[in-house]
Design a protein around this motif. Structure first.
Motif, short mmCIF file in Angstrom:
data_model
loop_
_atom_site.label_atom_id
_atom_site.label_comp_id
_atom_site.label_asym_id
_atom_site.label_seq_id
_atom_site.Cartn_x
_atom_site.Cartn_y
_atom_site.Cartn_z
N ARG A 183 0.39 -1.04 -0.08
CA ARG A 183 0.19 -0.21 0.71
C ARG A 183 0.60 1.60 0.40
NH1 ARG A 183 -4.34 -3.15 4.07
NH2 ARG A 183 -5.62 -4.13 2.26
N GLU A 184 1.97 1.27 0.88
CA GLU A 184 3.09 2.34 0.93
C GLU A 184 3.52 2.51 -0.25
OE1 GLU A 184 5.33 1.57 3.90
OE2 GLU A 184 3.73 1.85 5.64
N HIS A 185 4.10 1.70 -1.40
CA HIS A 185 4.67 1.81 -2.06
C HIS A 185 3.81 2.09 -3.57
CE1 HIS A 185 8.64 -0.88 -0.88
NE2 HIS A 185 9.07 0.51 -1.30
N ASN A 186 2.79 1.60 -3.28
CA ASN A 186 1.34 1.83 -4.53
C ASN A 186 1.37 3.00 -4.65
OD1 ASN A 186 2.18 -0.58 -5.38
ND2 ASN A 186 0.45 -1.42 -4.77
N LEU A 187 0.89 3.91 -3.56
CA LEU A 187 0.76 5.13 -3.28
C LEU A 187 1.63 6.18 -3.81
CD1 LEU A 187 -2.16 6.76 -2.00
CD2 LEU A 187 -0.92 6.59 0.05
N ALA A 188 2.48 6.05 -3.33
CA ALA A 188 3.29 7.15 -4.01
C ALA A 188 4.31 6.48 -5.87
CB ALA A 188 4.94 6.33 -3.39
N GLU A 189 3.30 5.53 -6.20
CA GLU A 189 3.66 5.17 -7.32
C GLU A 189 2.76 5.02 -8.46
OE1 GLU A 189 5.27 1.48 -7.51
OE2 GLU A 189 7.04 1.66 -6.06
N ALA A 195 -9.64 1.25 -8.83
CA ALA A 195 -9.02 2.67 -8.23
C ALA A 195 -8.87 3.36 -6.63
CB ALA A 195 -9.79 3.30 -9.48
N GLY A 196 -10.01 2.15 -6.04
CA GLY A 196 -10.35 2.87 -4.81
C GLY A 196 -9.51 2.16 -3.82
N TRP A 197 -8.43 1.22 -4.18
CA TRP A 197 -7.46 0.65 -3.05
C TRP A 197 -5.93 0.72 -3.50
CZ3 TRP A 197 -11.37 -2.63 -5.84
CH2 TRP A 197 -12.86 -2.88 -4.47
N SER A 198 -5.50 0.90 -2.44
CA SER A 198 -3.34 1.52 -3.42
C SER A 198 -3.53 -0.06 -3.38
CB SER A 198 -2.74 1.98 -1.75
OG SER A 198 -3.65 1.40 -0.43
N MET A 199 -3.96 -1.18 -2.17
CA MET A 199 -4.11 -2.68 -3.07
C MET A 199 -4.70 -3.02 -1.67
SD MET A 199 -2.68 -4.91 -4.13
CE MET A 199 -1.60 -4.41 -4.75
N GLY A 200 -6.34 -4.10 -2.17
CA GLY A 200 -7.03 -4.53 -1.74
C GLY A 200 -7.05 -5.46 -0.90
N SER A 201 -7.25 -6.13 -0.65
CA SER A 201 -7.19 -8.02 -0.53
C SER A 201 -8.76 -8.25 -0.09
CB SER A 201 -6.12 -7.60 0.76
OG SER A 201 -7.01 -7.41 2.12
N VAL A 202 -8.21 -9.84 -0.56
CA VAL A 202 -9.81 -10.66 -0.10
C VAL A 202 -9.74 -10.95 0.65
CG1 VAL A 202 -10.79 -12.54 -1.34
CG2 VAL A 202 -9.24 -11.14 -3.16
N ASN A 203 -10.86 -10.94 1.48
CA ASN A 203 -11.57 -11.46 2.67
C ASN A 203 -11.39 -13.32 2.74
OD1 ASN A 203 -12.17 -12.72 4.96
ND2 ASN A 203 -13.65 -10.55 5.66
N LEU A 204 -10.94 -14.02 3.34
CA LEU A 204 -11.19 -15.80 2.24
C LEU A 204 -11.84 -15.93 3.26
CD1 LEU A 204 -7.42 -16.59 1.70
CD2 LEU A 204 -9.01 -16.44 0.17
N GLN A 205 -12.58 -15.67 4.12
CA GLN A 205 -13.26 -15.91 5.27
C GLN A 205 -15.16 -15.89 4.72
OE1 GLN A 205 -10.85 -15.35 6.49
NE2 GLN A 205 -11.12 -17.44 7.38
N ILE A 246 -13.65 -8.20 -0.90
CA ILE A 246 -12.25 -7.56 -0.73
C ILE A 246 -12.35 -6.63 0.24
CG2 ILE A 246 -11.32 -5.76 -2.00
CD1 ILE A 246 -11.73 -8.08 -3.23
N VAL A 247 -11.25 -6.90 1.03
CA VAL A 247 -10.80 -5.38 2.21
C VAL A 247 -9.94 -3.82 1.47
CG1 VAL A 247 -9.71 -4.92 4.58
CG2 VAL A 247 -10.28 -7.57 3.91
N CYS A 248 -10.92 -3.35 1.96
CA CYS A 248 -9.84 -2.20 1.00
C CYS A 248 -9.91 -1.58 2.15
CB CYS A 248 -11.51 -1.24 1.09
SG CYS A 248 -13.16 -1.45 0.01
N SER A 249 -8.26 -0.50 1.22
CA SER A 249 -7.21 -0.03 1.69
C SER A 249 -6.70 1.13 1.28
CB SER A 249 -6.32 -0.70 2.87
OG SER A 249 -5.74 0.33 3.32
#
Length: 140
Positions: free
Chosen positions: A28-34, A88-98, A137-140
């Motif tokens: 998330r940190e790297h992607n936001l900057a890039e 576009a909403g996520w610098s890196m969203g993750s899939v909630n496997l539950q 999808i867990v957003c951030s």
């Protein structure tokens, strides 16, 4: 020029929640900057990641991932130019496997098990779209 890249790889060692959380934080940190956005899924020792952004930034990120010793057997599933981002909403969203419904996976796969090595990039992209719609999808 915007591009979308989808790949899968196998983890070289098991990932616990703390390690995965650290990877997501760093991404998330790297992607936001890039200016890179996307999604990451980790299940059964397999990473599936979708990256969107400028061609140079996405290519550089993928090159770094392939060189990362935590990955092996990287396979490029899809790479395409696009006119607009779909995630576009996520610098890196993750899939909630539950919240991952095996019936939904079965819709796009030979079995109810998420296995990108036996799925097309097009099918995985469609699955990611449904996961966004279902709130898995867990957003951030």
């Amino acid at each position: 020029m915007l591009v979308r890249l989808l790949y899968a790889s196998r983890a070289t060692a098991p990932m616990d929640e703390a390690t995965l959380a650290a990877i997501l934080k760093q991404s998330r940190e790297h992607n936001l900057a890039e200016g890179v956005t996307g999604l990451l899924c980790y299940a059964d020792g397999i990473f599936i990641q979708l990256l969107e952004g400028g061609r140079d930034a996405v290519n550089a990120r993928y090159k770094a991932i392939v060189a990362d010793p935590r990955h092996r057997d990287a396979i490029l599933l899809s790479y395409e130019e696009m006119s607009e981002r779909q995630f576009a909403g996520w610098s890196m969203g993750s899939v909630n496997l539950q919240r991952l419904n095996p019936g939904l996976v079965l819709k796009y796969s030979e079995t109810g098990r998420l296995d990108p090595y036996r799925m097309s990039g097009k099918s995985l992209l469609a699955l990611f779209h449904e996961l966004v719609s279902s709130g898995a999808i867990v957003c951030s």
